[in-house]
Design an enzyme around this catalytic site. Structure first.
Site, PDB file in Angstrom:
ATOM      1  CG  ASN A   1      -7.937  -4.211   1.082  1.00 31.26           C
ATOM      2  OD1 ASN A   1      -7.257  -3.077   1.417  1.00 31.26           O
ATOM      3  ND2 ASN A   1      -7.347  -5.426   1.203  1.00 31.26           N
TER       4      ASN A   1
ATOM      5  CG  HIS B   1      -2.428  -1.024  15.370  1.00 34.16           C
ATOM      6  ND1 HIS B   1      -2.588  -2.511  14.864  1.00 34.16           N
ATOM      7  CD2 HIS B   1      -2.481  -1.192  16.620  1.00 34.16           C
ATOM      8  CE1 HIS B   1      -2.349  -3.077  15.975  1.00 34.16           C
ATOM      9  NE2 HIS B   1      -2.452  -2.365  17.157  1.00 34.16           N
TER      10      HIS B   1
ATOM     11  CG  HIS C   1      -1.975  -1.221   1.299  1.00 33.23           C
ATOM     12  ND1 HIS C   1      -3.155  -0.821   0.760  1.00 33.23           N
ATOM     13  CD2 HIS C   1      -1.898  -2.302   1.721  1.00 33.23           C
ATOM     14  CE1 HIS C   1      -4.020  -1.860   0.831  1.00 33.23           C
ATOM     15  NE2 HIS C   1      -3.248  -2.982   1.376  1.00 33.23           N
TER      16      HIS C   1
HETATM   17  C1  HEM Z   1      -8.266  -8.167   4.990  1.00 33.74           C
HETATM   18  C2  HEM Z   1      -6.922  -8.217   4.857  1.00 33.74           C
HETATM   19  C3  HEM Z   1      -6.212  -6.881   4.803  1.00 33.74           C
HETATM   20  C4  HEM Z   1      -6.659  -5.581   4.408  1.00 33.74           C
HETATM   21  C5  HEM Z   1      -7.997  -5.061   4.259  1.00 33.74           C
HETATM   22  C6  HEM Z   1      -5.592  -4.674   4.486  1.00 33.74           C
HETATM   23  C7  HEM Z   1      -5.344  -3.347   4.425  1.00 33.74           C
HETATM   24  C8  HEM Z   1      -4.642  -2.793   4.529  1.00 33.74           C
HETATM   25  C9  HEM Z   1      -4.588  -1.171   4.139  1.00 33.74           C
HETATM   26  C10 HEM Z   1      -5.670  -0.291   3.659  1.00 33.74           C
HETATM   27  C11 HEM Z   1      -3.226  -0.599   4.151  1.00 33.74           C
HETATM   28  C12 HEM Z   1      -2.839   0.825   3.865  1.00 33.74           C
HETATM   29  C13 HEM Z   1      -2.686   1.365   5.333  1.00 33.74           C
HETATM   30  C14 HEM Z   1      -2.303   2.898   4.838  1.00 33.74           C
HETATM   31  O1  HEM Z   1      -2.931   3.671   4.075  1.00 33.74           O
HETATM   32  O2  HEM Z   1      -1.485   3.577   5.690  1.00 33.74           O
HETATM   33  C15 HEM Z   1      -2.432  -1.585   4.607  1.00 33.74           C
HETATM   34  C16 HEM Z   1      -1.121  -1.431   4.817  1.00 33.74           C
HETATM   35  C17 HEM Z   1      -0.493  -2.784   5.385  1.00 33.74           C
HETATM   36  N1  HEM Z   1      -1.053  -3.860   5.612  1.00 33.74           N
HETATM   37 FE1  HEM Z   1      -2.659  -4.632   5.335  1.00 33.74          FE
HETATM   38  N2  HEM Z   1      -4.273  -5.535   4.789  1.00 33.74           N
HETATM   39  C18 HEM Z   1      -4.648  -6.843   4.941  1.00 33.74           C
HETATM   40  C19 HEM Z   1      -4.007  -7.805   5.292  1.00 33.74           C
HETATM   41  C20 HEM Z   1      -2.885  -7.638   5.723  1.00 33.74           C
HETATM   42  C21 HEM Z   1      -1.996  -8.904   6.334  1.00 33.74           C
HETATM   43  C22 HEM Z   1      -2.514 -10.226   6.574  1.00 33.74           C
HETATM   44  C23 HEM Z   1      -0.710  -8.137   6.733  1.00 33.74           C
HETATM   45  C24 HEM Z   1       0.321  -8.844   7.486  1.00 33.74           C
HETATM   46  C25 HEM Z   1       0.115  -9.845   8.141  1.00 33.74           C
HETATM   47  C26 HEM Z   1      -0.777  -6.873   6.435  1.00 33.74           C
HETATM   48  C27 HEM Z   1       0.030  -5.846   6.671  1.00 33.74           C
HETATM   49  C28 HEM Z   1       0.260  -4.727   6.328  1.00 33.74           C
HETATM   50  C29 HEM Z   1       1.403  -3.694   6.407  1.00 33.74           C
HETATM   51  C30 HEM Z   1       2.745  -4.115   6.655  1.00 33.74           C
HETATM   52  C31 HEM Z   1       0.936  -2.607   5.858  1.00 33.74           C
HETATM   53  C32 HEM Z   1       1.863  -1.272   5.895  1.00 33.74           C
HETATM   54  C33 HEM Z   1       1.361  -0.517   6.906  1.00 33.74           C
HETATM   55  C34 HEM Z   1       2.189   0.727   7.203  1.00 33.74           C
HETATM   56  O3  HEM Z   1       3.411   0.758   6.721  1.00 33.74           O
HETATM   57  O4  HEM Z   1       1.804   1.657   7.781  1.00 33.74           O
HETATM   58  N3  HEM Z   1      -2.061  -6.678   5.928  1.00 33.74           N
HETATM   59  N4  HEM Z   1      -3.197  -2.984   4.688  1.00 33.74           N
END
Ligand code: HEM
Length: 753
Positions: free
Chosen positions: A203, A395, A131
């Site tokens: 999402n 978070h 993202h």
């Molecule tokens: C339903 C499943 C998921 C959704 C809806 C989702 C949604 C998102 C969204 C919207 C962001 C962007 C946040 C922003 O705008 O700063 C993000 C970032 C991220 N997601 Fe997910 N994600 C999902 C699953 C996962 C899973 C399973 C993991 C890890 C186990 C993960 C790890 C991350 C990480 C590491 C970031 C970057 C966060 C940052 O650097 O601030 N995500 N995710």
């Protein structure tokens, strides 16, 4: 905002313009940088920094521990008229380093040089691991109070208004990648509630590729560019992606959503949002329900065509970002309703046979309707992209009292991952003190010190129990808005690395999605699979994915196989008996068209009174008119926003033709190959291209006066959604009606039923 009324700011423009006797509008086209028009000469008289643009917002001025300071949000940035060092000493010169004589060398004592360069050298922080590409905006959430019966969360009480910051994103691409690639979109919302911040990290698709967070590195490594050449950027059309999803078949449901039109949204404003996981709500008495969160856009779900998406990736890689900010600046504030699907909290955690802990499954809206609980309006763009959009940290564990998590294994892993990654991305443990992340509730934690500590903590006893600080801070009692960890019973079971058997069905809901699509949407899905698999090098991977498609639907599989030139495999599981969910289709409904772009092609011979009327009518409908002419400047008194050289069809939602401009000097095919059209044409070839593309992309086209000749030369006069009218106002009124359906779908009768 009442959807029947034009957006407020746009309306103001119209009213202001109505006072003008000339009948010509003051231009209010969004997008110009800076809050005041620049002078040609360099300004030299010292004055305070210019204010932000009227549509810009900034984080509230709170202390790092959440107290309101009462300062204006402009206090977040720079002050005073003069250039200073970071310590506030005024500087005479920043253009020359301090040298031993005009010919050097530079002196080590030049502290200004060193401060300026050192800071610059460290301006970049790591981009998000996923993202990375995104855009954020400020807004307000107003609760309807309809969720009061199921949750104690204060921000969901009737009439409660809560400031929010939303960040939209793609998943796979790097920070500088294009907006319109085929991908899932993030839709993350930070609610600054007075009981603590709530982050709904959602999402634009309701399911995910994996059922267990331990697989997240696998799906992301497969989707990111190949590690040897680092290509392709921001795309799933490559071997590693299809290698993984064809082997790891629980990914097939999310994959068909990506291959559908949902993978290429027209705008962030036209996306649904989904919390994906099931959450648990708890009321004042401790009673619980299970829920899924949904965002429903006021403008309806609307997508690009694949050709538009590809063109935009080159012509305007910032398309979604620009669209979001331009809409807010034009006063066409993006709006969504937050809704919940509510399920009884039973020990099985299932509803209608669907396992609510499986993030690869939806609950069709026909079985559990989405109940609206509040409205989100985005009404401010950021003042500083880095400070707000780049530094915002979401978070899933940011939960207010009344909302709790479930045991969805994907959700559980996410609860660990976000803070962990932010520790590195934002350089230490104190990122909740960055202005955009500061809570709007009083903070009294016992976290201390660390890099970039900004709070000046008083007291001597950051531990509990203590008597030296008089026992402060005290735990909150049940009647003092304490967060509730719902005491859910944990099943007695062996410790295993395994999924419940109910997670084993990987195909029935993929079929449900396919069967819920309209013919034209099905055709797009077939083309998307064929394109993506066609870009893979290895036949084995294509064949393996065809086996998955055989388990979804024989027609889908046969059509893709034909495109790939491969035999149709037999299914390994019989296609499931499913009931389609019409709510999943985005075709066949009517929506408001606020903030849409209408191109108006003009030349000096056009009916210019009519053009003025058309502009007024477009503004009045809450949309933005862009004049397109042979060259910049003005046509009569009206400013030209795009020329035949700078404008392309993909930035318009509809086209109006006021005249038939003759080929301009820079359109001579011999000099400008991209102009393209036949030498014999009496219309500028780029205008014909504009019309052809708008027609191919099923956009409404209207003409009056001389404009009708363009329709004839482009050969589109008698098509559906192409209107030749007697006047400008009639042409726009017909086009506006067509825009409510998003596209003129009947222009392309689909071949798949
Ligand atoms: C339903 C499943 C998921 C959704 C809806 C989702 C949604 C998102 C969204 C919207 C962001 C962007 C946040 C922003 O705008 O700063 C993000 C970032 C991220 N997601 Fe997910 N994600 C999902 C699953 C996962 C899973 C399973 C993991 C890890 C186990 C993960 C790890 C991350 C990480 C590491 C970031 C970057 C966060 C940052 O650097 O601030 N995500 N995710």
């Amino acid at each position: 905002m009442d959807s029947s009324k034009p957006a407020k700011a746009v309306k103001n423009v119209v009213e202001a313009a109505a006072e003008k006797v000339t009948g010509v509008l003051t231009p209010q086209i969004p997008g110009a940088p800076g809050s005041a028009p620049p002078s040609v000469e360099e300004p030299t008289t010292p004055h305070d920094p210019l204010p932000p643009k009227p549509e810009q917002g900034a984080p509230q001025t709170r202390t790092p521990t959440g107290a309101e300071t009462g300062a204006p949000t402009t206090a977040n940035g720079q002050q005073g008229a003069h250039l200073t060092t970071s310590q506030g000493a005024r500087l005479r010169d920043t253009d020359h380093s301090l040298k031993a004589g005009p010919r050097g060398p530079i002196l080590l004592q030049d502290h200004h040089f060193r401060e300026k360069i050192t800071h610059f050298d460290h301006e970049r922080i790591p981009e998000r691991v996923v993202h990375a590409r995104g855009a954020g905006a400020h807004g307000l959430f107003t609760s309807y109070g309809t969720a009061e019966g199921v949750t104690r969360a204060g921000f969901l009480k009737k009439g409660r208004e809560t400031p929010v910051f939303v960040r939209f994103s793609t998943v796979l691409g790097s920070r500088g990648s294009a907006d319109t690639v085929r991908d899932t979109r993030g839709f993350a919302t930070k609610f600054y509630t007075d009981e603590g911040t709530f982050d709904l990290v959602a999402n634009n698709m309701p399911v995910f590729f994996i059922q267990d967070a331990i697989k997240f590195p696998d799906i992301i490594h497969a989707g990111k560019p190949h590690p040897d050449r680092e290509i392709p950027q921001a795309q799933s059309a490559h071997d590693t992606f299809w290698d993984f999803v064809s082997l790891h078949t629980e990914a097939q449901h999310h994959t068909i959503w990506n291959m559908s039109d949902r993978g290429i949204p027209r705008s962030y404003r036209t996306m649904e949002g989904f919390g994906v996981h099931t959450f648990r709500l708890v009321d004042e008495a401790g009673a619980t329900v299970l829920v899924k969160f949904h965002w429903k856009p006021k403008l309806g779900v609307h997508s690009l065509t694949w050709e538009e998406a590809q063109m935009l990736a080159g012509i305007d890689p910032d398309f979604h970002r620009r669209d979001l900010y331009d809409a807010i600046e034009a006063g066409a504030y993006p709006e969504w309703e937050l809704g919940i699907q509510v399920f009884p909290d039973t020990p099985e955690e299932t509803f209608a046979g669907i396992d609510l802990l499986d993030p690869t499954k939806i609950v069709p809206e026909e079985l559990a309707p989405v109940q609206p609980v509040g409205k989100l309006v985005l009404n401010r763009t950021p003042t500083n992209f880095f400070a707000e959009t780049e530094q915002v940290a979401f978070h899933l564990g940011h939960l207010p009292p009344g909302i709790d998590v479930t045991n969805d294994p994907l959700l559980q892993g996410r609860l660990f991952s976000y803070v962990d990654t932010q520790l590195t991305r934002l350089g230490g443990p104190n990122f909740s003190q960055i202005p955009i992340n500061r809570p709007h509730a009083a903070v009294n934690d016992m976290l201390r010190d660390g890099f970039h500590q900004q709070a000046v903590h008083a007291g001597v006893a950051p531990y509990r129990p203590n008597s030296l600080d008089g026992g402060n801070p005290f735990p909150a009692g049940d009647d003092e808005q304490a967060f509730v960890d719902v005491p859910v019973t944990v099943a007695q079971a062996p410790k295993v690395r395994a999924n419940p058997v109910s997670f084993d069905d990987h195909f029935s809901q993929v079929r449900l999605f396919w069967l819920s699509m309209s013919p034209v949407e099905k055709e797009h899905i077939v083309r998307a699979y064929t394109f993506e698999l066609g870009k893979c090098y290895h036949q084995a991977i294509k064949e393996r994915q065809l086996r998955c498609l055989a388990n979804i639907d024989p027609v889908l599989c046969a059509q893709v196989a034909a495109g790939l030139g491969l035999p149709v495999p037999e299914p390994t599981v019989p296609p499931a008996e499913v009931t389609p969910s019409p709510a999943l289709s985005q075709v066949g409904k009517q929506w408001p068209a606020d903030g849409r772009m209408v191109g108006i092609v003009v030349d000096a011979d056009s009916d210019l009174d009519g053009v003025g009327e058309a502009r007024r009518a477009v503004f009045g409908a809450g949309m933005v008119p862009l004049l397109v002419a042979a060259h910049g400047g003005t046509v009569r008194d009206m400013p030209v926003q795009r020329t035949f050289a700078t404008g392309r069809s993909v930035e318009f939602d509809a086209l109006l033709l006021a005249g038939a401009p003759a080929p301009a000097p820079d359109a001579i095919p011999a000099r400008d190959a991209k102009a393209g059209a036949a030498d014999s044409s009496t219309v500028d070839p780029r205008v014909l291209l504009l019309v052809e593309e708008c027609w191919r992309h099923a956009k409404p086209i209207g003409a009056w006066g001389g404009g009708a000749a363009v329709l004839r030369q482009a050969g589109v006069s008698d098509s559906p959604g192409v209107v030749a009218a007697d006047s400008a106002v009639d042409a726009f009124s017909a086009v506006k009606q067509l825009m409510a359906g998003h596209r003129v779908w009947e222009r392309f009768p689909a071949t798949i039923s």
